[in-house]
Motif scaffolding. Structure first.
Motif, PDB file in Angstrom:
ATOM      1  N   LEU A 196      29.164 -32.842 -24.042  1.00 26.62           N
ATOM      2  CA  LEU A 196      30.501 -32.859 -23.291  1.00 26.62           C
ATOM      3  C   LEU A 196      31.126 -34.137 -23.245  1.00 26.62           C
ATOM      4  O   LEU A 196      32.338 -34.111 -23.399  1.00 26.62           O
ATOM      5  N   GLU A 197      30.267 -35.266 -23.034  1.00 23.70           N
ATOM      6  CA  GLU A 197      30.964 -36.645 -23.101  1.00 23.70           C
ATOM      7  C   GLU A 197      31.448 -37.011 -24.521  1.00 23.70           C
ATOM      8  O   GLU A 197      32.563 -37.835 -24.373  1.00 23.70           O
ATOM      9  N   ALA A 198      30.826 -36.629 -25.592  1.00 22.93           N
ATOM     10  CA  ALA A 198      31.315 -37.073 -26.829  1.00 22.93           C
ATOM     11  C   ALA A 198      30.913 -35.961 -27.847  1.00 22.93           C
ATOM     12  O   ALA A 198      30.234 -36.110 -28.733  1.00 22.93           O
ATOM     13  N   PRO A 199      31.790 -35.052 -27.889  1.00 24.74           N
ATOM     14  CA  PRO A 199      31.468 -33.940 -29.083  1.00 24.74           C
ATOM     15  C   PRO A 199      31.322 -34.442 -30.415  1.00 24.74           C
ATOM     16  O   PRO A 199      32.362 -35.185 -30.810  1.00 24.74           O
ATOM     17  N   GLY A 200      30.282 -34.076 -31.117  1.00 25.00           N
ATOM     18  CA  GLY A 200      29.960 -34.307 -32.362  1.00 25.00           C
ATOM     19  C   GLY A 200      29.902 -35.619 -32.596  1.00 25.00           C
ATOM     20  O   GLY A 200      29.510 -36.197 -34.020  1.00 25.00           O
ATOM     21  N   GLU A 201      29.543 -36.391 -31.689  1.00 29.24           N
ATOM     22  CA  GLU A 201      28.967 -37.828 -31.671  1.00 29.24           C
ATOM     23  C   GLU A 201      27.640 -38.164 -31.495  1.00 29.24           C
ATOM     24  O   GLU A 201      26.986 -37.417 -30.797  1.00 29.24           O
ATOM     25  N   ASP A 202      27.150 -39.484 -31.981  1.00 26.43           N
ATOM     26  CA  ASP A 202      25.723 -39.500 -31.726  1.00 26.43           C
ATOM     27  C   ASP A 202      25.766 -40.452 -30.295  1.00 26.43           C
ATOM     28  O   ASP A 202      25.747 -41.843 -30.557  1.00 26.43           O
ATOM     29  N   VAL A 203      25.527 -40.032 -29.466  1.00 21.80           N
ATOM     30  CA  VAL A 203      25.339 -40.600 -28.017  1.00 21.80           C
ATOM     31  C   VAL A 203      24.022 -40.230 -27.436  1.00 21.80           C
ATOM     32  O   VAL A 203      23.440 -39.245 -27.729  1.00 21.80           O
ATOM     33  N   GLU A 204      23.966 -41.195 -26.392  1.00 21.66           N
ATOM     34  CA  GLU A 204      22.659 -40.975 -25.370  1.00 21.66           C
ATOM     35  C   GLU A 204      22.958 -40.620 -23.967  1.00 21.66           C
ATOM     36  O   GLU A 204      23.728 -41.425 -23.597  1.00 21.66           O
ATOM     37  N   THR A 205      22.324 -39.936 -23.287  1.00 20.05           N
ATOM     38  CA  THR A 205      22.504 -39.756 -22.030  1.00 20.05           C
ATOM     39  C   THR A 205      21.229 -39.810 -21.030  1.00 20.05           C
ATOM     40  O   THR A 205      20.180 -39.347 -21.704  1.00 20.05           O
ATOM     41  N   THR A 206      21.215 -40.340 -20.026  1.00 20.73           N
ATOM     42  CA  THR A 206      20.254 -40.415 -19.091  1.00 20.73           C
ATOM     43  C   THR A 206      20.590 -39.988 -17.755  1.00 20.73           C
ATOM     44  O   THR A 206      21.428 -40.391 -17.298  1.00 20.73           O
ATOM     45  N   VAL A 207      19.586 -39.025 -17.260  1.00 18.91           N
ATOM     46  CA  VAL A 207      20.153 -38.548 -16.024  1.00 18.91           C
ATOM     47  C   VAL A 207      19.248 -39.215 -14.983  1.00 18.91           C
ATOM     48  O   VAL A 207      18.118 -39.681 -15.065  1.00 18.91           O
ATOM     49  N   PHE A 208      19.722 -39.216 -13.855  1.00 17.24           N
ATOM     50  CA  PHE A 208      19.143 -39.878 -12.668  1.00 17.24           C
ATOM     51  C   PHE A 208      19.265 -38.831 -11.112  1.00 17.24           C
ATOM     52  O   PHE A 208      19.792 -37.944 -11.206  1.00 17.24           O
ATOM     53  N   ALA A 209      18.556 -39.507 -10.233  1.00 21.09           N
ATOM     54  CA  ALA A 209      18.219 -38.654  -8.982  1.00 21.09           C
ATOM     55  C   ALA A 209      19.637 -38.651  -8.401  1.00 21.09           C
ATOM     56  O   ALA A 209      19.805 -37.745  -7.447  1.00 21.09           O
ATOM     57  N   SER A 210      20.513 -39.413  -8.435  1.00 20.09           N
ATOM     58  CA  SER A 210      21.864 -39.328  -7.780  1.00 20.09           C
ATOM     59  C   SER A 210      22.923 -40.079  -8.399  1.00 20.09           C
ATOM     60  O   SER A 210      22.482 -41.018  -9.392  1.00 20.09           O
ATOM     61  N   GLY A 211      24.089 -40.057  -8.178  1.00 18.29           N
ATOM     62  CA  GLY A 211      25.098 -40.950  -8.777  1.00 18.29           C
ATOM     63  C   GLY A 211      24.862 -42.487  -8.381  1.00 18.29           C
ATOM     64  O   GLY A 211      25.208 -43.228  -9.288  1.00 18.29           O
ATOM     65  N   MET A 212      24.600 -42.649  -7.277  1.00 16.77           N
ATOM     66  CA  MET A 212      24.507 -44.054  -6.917  1.00 16.77           C
ATOM     67  C   MET A 212      23.244 -44.598  -7.720  1.00 16.77           C
ATOM     68  O   MET A 212      23.264 -45.923  -8.192  1.00 16.77           O
ATOM     69  N   ALA A 213      22.057 -43.614  -7.987  1.00 18.54           N
ATOM     70  CA  ALA A 213      21.048 -44.480  -9.104  1.00 18.54           C
ATOM     71  C   ALA A 213      21.686 -44.690 -10.391  1.00 18.54           C
ATOM     72  O   ALA A 213      21.210 -45.713 -11.014  1.00 18.54           O
ATOM     73  N   ALA A 214      22.583 -43.912 -10.878  1.00 15.85           N
ATOM     74  CA  ALA A 214      23.262 -44.175 -12.276  1.00 15.85           C
ATOM     75  C   ALA A 214      24.111 -45.198 -12.253  1.00 15.85           C
ATOM     76  O   ALA A 214      24.203 -46.182 -13.045  1.00 15.85           O
ATOM     77  N   ILE A 215      24.814 -45.412 -11.099  1.00 20.10           N
ATOM     78  CA  ILE A 215      25.949 -46.556 -10.970  1.00 20.10           C
ATOM     79  C   ILE A 215      24.896 -47.829 -10.819  1.00 20.10           C
ATOM     80  O   ILE A 215      25.084 -48.772 -11.543  1.00 20.10           O
ATOM     81  N   SER A 216      23.760 -47.846 -10.024  1.00 19.96           N
ATOM     82  CA  SER A 216      22.924 -49.074  -9.962  1.00 19.96           C
ATOM     83  C   SER A 216      22.433 -49.288 -11.301  1.00 19.96           C
ATOM     84  O   SER A 216      21.949 -50.603 -11.490  1.00 19.96           O
ATOM     85  N   ALA A 217      21.720 -48.521 -11.908  1.00 17.44           N
ATOM     86  CA  ALA A 217      20.961 -48.508 -13.201  1.00 17.44           C
ATOM     87  C   ALA A 217      21.987 -49.568 -14.089  1.00 17.44           C
ATOM     88  O   ALA A 217      21.382 -50.366 -14.583  1.00 17.44           O
ATOM     89  N   VAL A 218      23.119 -49.249 -14.444  1.00 22.02           N
ATOM     90  CA  VAL A 218      24.128 -50.010 -15.172  1.00 22.02           C
ATOM     91  C   VAL A 218      24.235 -51.380 -14.621  1.00 22.02           C
ATOM     92  O   VAL A 218      24.151 -52.369 -15.340  1.00 22.02           O
ATOM     93  N   LEU A 219      24.629 -51.532 -13.442  1.00 24.01           N
ATOM     94  CA  LEU A 219      24.940 -52.876 -13.004  1.00 24.01           C
ATOM     95  C   LEU A 219      23.847 -53.632 -12.786  1.00 24.01           C
ATOM     96  O   LEU A 219      23.886 -54.802 -13.261  1.00 24.01           O
ATOM     97  N   LEU A 220      22.717 -53.044 -12.264  1.00 22.23           N
ATOM     98  CA  LEU A 220      21.462 -54.012 -12.187  1.00 22.23           C
ATOM     99  C   LEU A 220      20.740 -54.068 -13.232  1.00 22.23           C
ATOM    100  O   LEU A 220      19.976 -55.068 -13.392  1.00 22.23           O
TER     101      LEU A 220
END
Length: 376
Positions: A64-88
């Motif tokens: 959904l994020e990048a149709p037909g492209e080679d991308v990776e997704t990592t899922v987290f327990a919450s949105g804040m966990a995802a935000i913190s993962a990138v920043l920290l």
């Protein structure tokens, strides 16, 4: 999948190859550990690292994020966990990070943590591409567009180009738009981040977040952070999220259409000021929004004369829940000033449009506004 429509893609994303007598979407895998003899070289070794249910959901979100492209997704327990993962995972002592000063309410908590680690944090408004003015020397730019709760929109491509020229990575919080409304990676961002608690799953019954990225090395750092802090989703939540993606286009199209109808109705009310919806032609953000967004999201914001009028309005609603969060199939609204963290007037209302019949919802809002005015 790259040539399919959004609805078809959402329905099919992440599904395994058909197998006789097996379900279309296999059920959640509950496992703390897996059979593992010899060297740990297989895909599933320990439940904090990987899980087949996560894998299917991550593939679906990537499609959904990048149709037909080679991308990776990592899922987290919450949105804040995802935000913190990138920043920290990216910021180091002495680095400069640029955040919006009008973003999600919990961002100041992340700022405090970054500053405790010796990171310099600068902030500027989303509107008018205000973050451009504080980019010099930055290592990471964090964009939130449309902003929550003010619904300002910035020029993502312009900010990305300037940040990359200055040597900074760019992350976009795409929670409000979803990948069906806006694709940050397509606009040049390094990370697309979202709280999937909101419109991505849309039923208000799970907490989840994700990060999508093209660069495997950048994603490895995000995934390592998830492992170190254990910010992993439960398999049941991941399975429910994947199941919910199938209706994403149906939900979002209905919600966006009704949100515009509601915004148009609110624009005719004399007691309503500060009305914002990026899809409304009279909105200050509309000229930029139409250039980079395909759908404008389910959230409308506006201001009533004072706190008391706002609370009477919320109490008079019959089809709308007075609750925080947004993006669900049931409409919600709240007076954002009650939390104390947003720089908004006391009568500021964040209204999340659900999947109710548009005429019914608008009539309920009109009646509640009339009731709130009559009691003043």
């Amino acid at each position: 999948m790259s040539t399919l429509g959004d609805g078809t893609r959402a329905v099919r994303a992440g599904l395994p190859e058909p197998e006789q007598f097996e379900p279309t979407l296999p059920g959640p895998v509950f496992a703390a550990h897996f059979h593992l003899s010899g060297e740990p070289t297989g895909p599933y070794t320990y439940g904090r690292d990987t899980n087949p249910t996560w894998t299917r959901l991550e593939r679906a979100i990537s499609e959904l994020e990048a149709p037909g492209e080679d991308v990776e997704t990592t899922v987290f327990a919450s949105g804040m966990a995802a935000i913190s993962a990138v920043l920290l995972s990216r910021a180091r002592t002495g680095d400069v990070v640029v955040l919006p000063d009008d973003g999600y309410q919990a961002l100041p908590l992340v700022r405090e943590q970054l500053e405790a680690y010796g990171v310099e944090v600068r902030t500027a408004p989303t509107g008018g591409d205000g973050q451009l003015a504080v980019l010099a020397g930055a290592k990471l730019l964090w964009i939130e567009t449309p902003s929550n709760p003010g619904l300002d929109v910035c020029d993502v491509r312009r900010l990305v180009d300037a940040a990359h020229a200055a040597g900074a990575l760019v992350a976009v919080d795409n929670t409000l738009a979803t990948p069906l409304g806006q694709r940050p990676l397509e606009l040049g961002a390094d990370f697309s981040v979202a709280s999937d608690t909101k419109a991505m799953t849309g039923h208000g019954d799970i907490l989840l977040g994700h990060v999508t990225c093209r660069d495997p090395e950048l994603m490895a750092g995000v995934r390592r952070w998830r492992k170190v802090v254990g910010a992993i989703p439960g398999p049941m939540e991941a399975w429910l999220a994947h199941r919910s993606l199938a209706t994403l286009e149906l939900r979002i199209d209905r919600q966006c259409a009704t949100a515009l109808t509601l915004a148009e109705a609110l624009s005719r009310r004399p007691e309503v000021t500060g009305l914002r919806y990026p899809g409304l032609p009279s909105d200050p953000s509309y000229p930029q929004a139409v250039l980079q967004m395909r759908r404008f999201g389910p959230v409308v914001s506006f201001v009533l004369p004072d706190r008391e009028r706002a609370e009477r309005f919320l109490a008079a609603l019959r089809l709308v829940d007075d609750a925080t969060s947004f993006g669900g199939v049931r409409s919600t609204a709240e007076r954002r000033g009650r939390w104390g963290g947003d720089a908004v007037p006391e009568g500021f209302i964040r209204f999340s449009v659900g999947a109710e019949n548009p005429d019914d919802l608008v009539a309920d809002v009109e009646r509640a506004l009339d009731s709130a005015a009559a009691d003043s």
